[in-house]
Design a protein around this motif. Sequence first.
Motif: not given
Length: 244
Positions: A95-97, A102-109, A125-132, A154-159
């Motif tokens: 996430l630091d990189v 500004g690109v979109l991120l798909n995080i697969e659990l 919690a990690a997503v919230a910490a980065y405000g993304i 969650t306010t993230c999109e869920v797929a």
Amino acid sequence: MTQVWGHRGARREAPENTVSSFRRALELGVDGVEFDVQLTADGELVVIHDETVERTTSGNGHVNSFSLAQLQRLDASAGIEGFAGVPIPTLAEVLDVVAPSGVLLNIELKNSVEEYPGLEEKVLAAVAAYGIADRVVLSSFNHYSLKHLLDLGTTCEVAMLYTDPLYRPWRYAEDLGVAAIHPPARYVVRERTVKKVHKHGMAIRPWVVNSEYRLSQMFRWGVDAVFTDVPDVALRLRDAGSLA
């Protein structure tokens, strides 16, 4: 316009799911990146696809049998020349990189094989910490996990990821409450499927689309995004308007 998402970064040019791979994908100009998260034995979030480390690293064993310190001592270059010693990254290191780009991120659990209790809460919690949260899509083959994410508010999109053919997947996705489906590309065989999904107000992003023929087909059908191992090829075709 169909978006191009780098599957595990730019894995044909750098070791998959490493910081080097994501940097290369960003250099190519992708619209988004996709990557996988798991938990170490000491509860840290790491970015790696397989539940075991043999295929992509110098080690042997299950990801969740290693502490973070032990995992990061492994060579995750998978034998790709010029990357010897590259480590398995933490989610924070990725996430630091990626987050500032500004690109979109798909995080697969990756919790359809290993249970990983608390994975959903840690990722949120990690997503919230980065405000993304507005740029993150959370996906999983574990649909109970997706429901848990939704129940957590969650306010993230869920797929919804799936592998086997589903009859009218948009109906199942509606019942589940997700905003998108991520089917294997070989089952997105009809343009009408794309139209049906869109008619039901959902996004459709097939995986993994690598051939020029299939990429052009997906662009012509108007899928929302493709996950691809060859983002350079996909971007060239899309931006040239190739619909062959």
